[in-house]
Design a protein around this motif. Structure first.
Motif, mmCIF file in Angstrom:
data_model
loop_
_atom_site.group_PDB
_atom_site.id
_atom_site.type_symbol
_atom_site.label_atom_id
_atom_site.label_comp_id
_atom_site.label_asym_id
_atom_site.label_seq_id
_atom_site.Cartn_x
_atom_site.Cartn_y
_atom_site.Cartn_z
ATOM 1 N N TYR A 155 0.828 -1.205 0.000
ATOM 2 C CA TYR A 155 0.000 0.000 0.000
ATOM 3 C C TYR A 155 0.864 1.258 0.000
ATOM 4 C CZ TYR A 155 -3.634 -3.280 1.344
ATOM 5 O OH TYR A 155 -4.497 -4.335 1.367
ATOM 6 N N PRO A 156 0.323 2.352 -0.546
ATOM 7 C CA PRO A 156 1.089 3.608 -0.514
ATOM 8 C C PRO A 156 1.262 4.082 0.924
ATOM 9 C CG PRO A 156 -1.137 3.981 -1.356
ATOM 10 C CD PRO A 156 -0.981 2.500 -1.175
ATOM 11 N N GLY A 157 2.322 4.824 1.152
ATOM 12 C CA GLY A 157 2.602 5.306 2.499
ATOM 13 C C GLY A 157 3.059 6.749 2.495
ATOM 14 N N ASP A 185 5.191 7.978 -0.443
ATOM 15 C CA ASP A 185 4.371 8.091 -1.651
ATOM 16 C C ASP A 185 3.500 9.344 -1.600
ATOM 17 O OD1 ASP A 185 5.183 5.422 -2.622
ATOM 18 O OD2 ASP A 185 4.057 4.762 -0.865
ATOM 19 N N ARG A 186 3.031 9.659 -0.425
ATOM 20 C CA ARG A 186 2.211 10.862 -0.238
ATOM 21 C C ARG A 186 3.041 12.112 -0.527
ATOM 22 N NH1 ARG A 186 -0.541 14.496 -1.021
ATOM 23 N NH2 ARG A 186 -1.644 15.716 0.513
ATOM 24 N N VAL A 218 -0.142 11.059 -3.266
ATOM 25 C CA VAL A 218 -1.169 10.087 -2.883
ATOM 26 C C VAL A 218 -1.919 10.657 -1.682
ATOM 27 C CG1 VAL A 218 -1.579 7.758 -1.998
ATOM 28 C CG2 VAL A 218 0.172 8.139 -3.741
ATOM 29 N N LEU A 232 -4.107 11.070 1.754
ATOM 30 C CA LEU A 232 -4.085 10.384 3.045
ATOM 31 C C LEU A 232 -5.196 9.341 3.096
ATOM 32 C CD1 LEU A 232 -2.846 10.104 5.865
ATOM 33 C CD2 LEU A 232 -4.429 11.875 6.640
ATOM 34 N N ARG A 235 -6.354 7.568 0.694
ATOM 35 C CA ARG A 235 -5.981 6.384 -0.094
ATOM 36 C C ARG A 235 -4.897 5.569 0.609
ATOM 37 N NH1 ARG A 235 -2.528 5.008 -4.581
ATOM 38 N NH2 ARG A 235 -3.468 3.264 -5.668
ATOM 39 N N ALA A 236 -3.991 6.255 1.287
ATOM 40 C CA ALA A 236 -2.887 5.563 1.944
ATOM 41 C C ALA A 236 -3.307 4.939 3.270
ATOM 42 C CB ALA A 236 -1.729 6.533 2.166
ATOM 43 N N ARG A 275 -5.139 2.808 5.955
ATOM 44 C CA ARG A 275 -5.862 1.532 6.000
ATOM 45 C C ARG A 275 -6.499 1.368 7.375
ATOM 46 N NH1 ARG A 275 -6.592 0.945 1.169
ATOM 47 N NH2 ARG A 275 -4.746 0.949 -0.099
ATOM 48 N N VAL A 327 -0.912 4.150 8.365
ATOM 49 C CA VAL A 327 -0.185 4.445 7.136
ATOM 50 C C VAL A 327 1.261 4.027 7.362
ATOM 51 C CG1 VAL A 327 0.535 6.234 5.504
ATOM 52 C CG2 VAL A 327 -1.671 6.436 6.685
ATOM 53 N N GLY A 387 5.935 3.657 3.123
ATOM 54 C CA GLY A 387 5.838 3.837 1.679
ATOM 55 C C GLY A 387 6.924 3.122 0.918
#
Length: 168
Positions: free
Chosen positions: A73-75, A78-79, A84, A86, A88-89, A91, A102, A105
């Motif tokens: 997953y993006p972290g 990535d943000r 990306v 927050l 989306r990142a 979970r 989070v 990444g």
């Protein structure tokens, strides 16, 4: 090992009253397991009443984000680098409805360019305005950590950790 983690998690619960809403706080330590447990104790308690974003920068599966999830997953990195969101990142954590995690990444979130990025100021402000809690669990002895925490409202030091920024 479980008793050790439970002891540190209980410590996080005890200091949770000092983390008043809305806020953005770094939980820093020299021991990744203890740091993660204290941060998780804080996160679990505050997730009872508000949304908590737990940014796990401890790495290598030593925090609460598993190594597999951190890679899948993006972290944070990535943000910062690719924009990306927050949402989306983040979970959902399996134990609490209001707790979102989070990982670091695709790249190390502990690099100077990430820790000194204006993104920290922006994300802390967004979470504050939403009356949530941003918790950043990270190692204390990282170059530029002192600069990053200046964008937050405070820090919790785990064990005998020395603050990376005496002004914080």
């Amino acid at each position: 090992v479980r008793d050790y983690e439970a002891m540190w998690e209980a410590a996080g619960t005890r200091v949770s009253a000092a983390v008043a809403p809305p806020s953005a706080v770094a939980v820093l330590g020299d021991d990744p397991a203890a740091t993660g447990a204290v941060a998780l104790g804080l996160a679990r308690l505050h997730a009872r009443t508000r949304r908590v974003y737990f940014l796990d920068l401890l790495g290598d599966g030593q925090g609460i984000v598993s190594r597999e999830d951190a890679e899948a997953y993006p972290g944070v990195s990535d943000r910062v680098h690719y924009g990306v969101s927050l949402e989306r990142a983040a979970r959902p954590h399996s134990e609490r409805a209001n707790l979102y995690v989070v990982g670091g990444g695709a790249e190390s979130p502990l690099s100077v360019d990430i820790l000194t990025n204006r993104w920290w100021e922006v994300i802390a402000d967004q979470v504050r305005r939403a009356h949530g809690l941003l918790l950043v669990a990270a190692p204390a002895r990282v170059p530029a950590m002192g600069q990053m925490i200046m964008h937050l409202d405070g820090i919790v030091l785990v064990g005998d950790t020395v603050s990376p920024n005496p002004a914080a």
